[in-house]
Design an enzyme around this catalytic site. Structure first.
Site, PDB file in Angstrom:
ATOM      1  N   CYS A  87       0.757  -1.229  -0.056  1.00 62.24           N
ATOM      2  CA  CYS A  87      -0.087   0.046  -0.113  1.00 62.24           C
ATOM      3  C   CYS A  87       0.965   1.157   0.218  1.00 62.24           C
ATOM      4  O   CYS A  87       1.348   1.693   1.038  1.00 62.24           O
ATOM      5  CB  CYS A  87      -1.004  -0.005   1.213  1.00 62.24           C
ATOM      6  N   CYS A 102      -0.557   4.147   2.108  1.00 65.66           N
ATOM      7  CA  CYS A 102      -0.184   4.000   3.691  1.00 65.66           C
ATOM      8  C   CYS A 102       1.073   4.405   3.896  1.00 65.66           C
ATOM      9  O   CYS A 102       1.522   4.714   4.972  1.00 65.66           O
ATOM     10  CB  CYS A 102      -0.611   2.357   3.952  1.00 65.66           C
ATOM     11  N   ASP A 103       2.224   3.609   3.185  1.00 63.53           N
ATOM     12  CA  ASP A 103       3.380   3.690   3.572  1.00 63.53           C
ATOM     13  C   ASP A 103       4.490   4.585   2.887  1.00 63.53           C
ATOM     14  O   ASP A 103       5.817   4.589   3.035  1.00 63.53           O
ATOM     15  CB  ASP A 103       4.200   2.306   3.585  1.00 63.53           C
TER      16      ASP A 103
END
Ligand code: NAP
Length: 308
Positions: free
Chosen positions: A131, A134-135
């Site tokens: 992701c 997300c990261d």
């Protein structure tokens, strides 16, 4: 005793909740591990009708939840451990507690597919991620070369997003044309920071002994040649697998685990309905998931009227 239990809280789950709530069935939504589903990990959603400027995936899901709750949907952050569909009322075990339901709508969606190569599991969250949203902004990825594996819309979206952080983004795809939609493919291939690596796969992620990603071993499928590409992150975006394992012995699935729907959103068990990506390996869009959630709600309501 619940009249309707909806398992899953993506676009399918919340739309089913909205419709069954408005039918005054006070549905219970079990959100699962990822409340809001996979869409909460996306940045901008540009193809959900009604949002001409696009809308953040997390915000879209929050709005869907609020809309369903406004009409009486109940939310529980429960995770279903097992289900017994052999007789009505159906029985679910949610976080160790038993729950009885007259009807169930399965809207459990899908999870990220894994590559299954050496280093992938060992280096997860140490440079290997599923992701970018997300990261991607983590300090370790800043101004470093990054690798994205895959050739679909997800891979393109990840690669484009990562151009904000990485020095360059290598898009490693096993063929020489992208599967992604034309608009996404054009945007991706036209970006000065994105370099496609065609006909190639990530064969190994390095370096387990250093306990962080330092590179990816790539294999050219046409020539068999192996090369090491130094990078700080490997973002895997090669599609999804349906979250249907816990229903497998009772609900008919195809060979890939997708639930096989009968007429409308029915399953092989009368009173159990299905909506969204856990039954869809063809369209897999937020809007089609929402549409099937609406259909499942109407099917469940009609079933309850005929089978009180
Ligand atoms: P996808 O369309 O199934 O694409 C998966 C990609 O991964 C394909 O390019 C595939 O290669 C590759 N792949 C699969 N298994 C692999 C393996 N073991 N090793 C290497 N490569 C592998 O999945 P997706 O990109 O997640 O998209 C899913 C759905 O969501 C699609 O309908 C898509 O349109 C939609 N979506 C839309 C947007 C958007 O519109 N902005 C964003 C994200 C997703 P092949 O091409 O060779 O099969």
């Amino acid at each position: 005793m619940e009249k309707v239990v909806i398992i899953g809280s993506g676009p399918a789950g919340w739309t089913a909740a909205l419709y069954t709530a408005r039918a005054q069935l006070a549905p219970l939504v079990l959100t699962g591990r990822q409340p809001g589903g996979l869409l909460t990990t996306t940045t901008i959603v540009e193809n959900f009708p009604g949002f001409p400027e696009g809308i953040d995936g997390y915000e879209l899901m929050t709005r869907m939840q609020k809309q369903a709750e406004r009409f009486g949907a109940k939310t529980s952050f429960g995770i279903v451990e097992s289900a017994d569909f052999t007789r009505r009322p159906f029985s679910l075990v949610v976080d160790g507690e038993k729950l009885a339901a007259q009807t169930v709508i399965i809207a459990t969606g899908a999870s990220h597919r894994h590559l299954g190569v050496p280093g992938e599991h060992e280096l997860e969250n140490k440079g290997v991620t599923y992701c970018a949203t997300c990261d991607g902004a983590l300090p370790g990825f800043r101004n470093q070369p990054l690798v994205v594996a895959g050739g679909g819309d997800s891979a393109c979206e990840e690669a484009l997003y990562l151009t904000r952080f990485g020095s360059e983004v290598f898009l490693v795809h096993r063929r020489d044309t992208l599967r992604a939609s034309k608009i996404m493919a054009e945007r991706t291939l036209g970006h000065p920071k994105i370099r496609p690596v065609w006909d190639s796969v990530v064969a190994e992620i390095l370096n387990v002994t250093q306990d962080k990603v330092t590179g990816a071993k790539l294999k050219n499928l046409k020539t068999g040649a192996e090369t090491v590409l130094p990078c700080a992150g490997v973002f895997i975006a090669i599609g999804h697998m349906p979250n249907t394992q816990i229903f497998k012995s009772q609900i008919t699935t195809d060979e890939n685990g997708f639930i096989v729907a009968g007429q409308g959103t029915t399953t092989n068990v009368p009173g159990v309905f299905v909506a969204g990506d856990c039954a869809d390996h063809v369209y897999r869009q937020a809007i089609t998931a929402a549409g099937s959630g609406c259909a499942a709600a109407i099917d469940a309501e009609r079933f309850l009227t005929a089978n009180p």
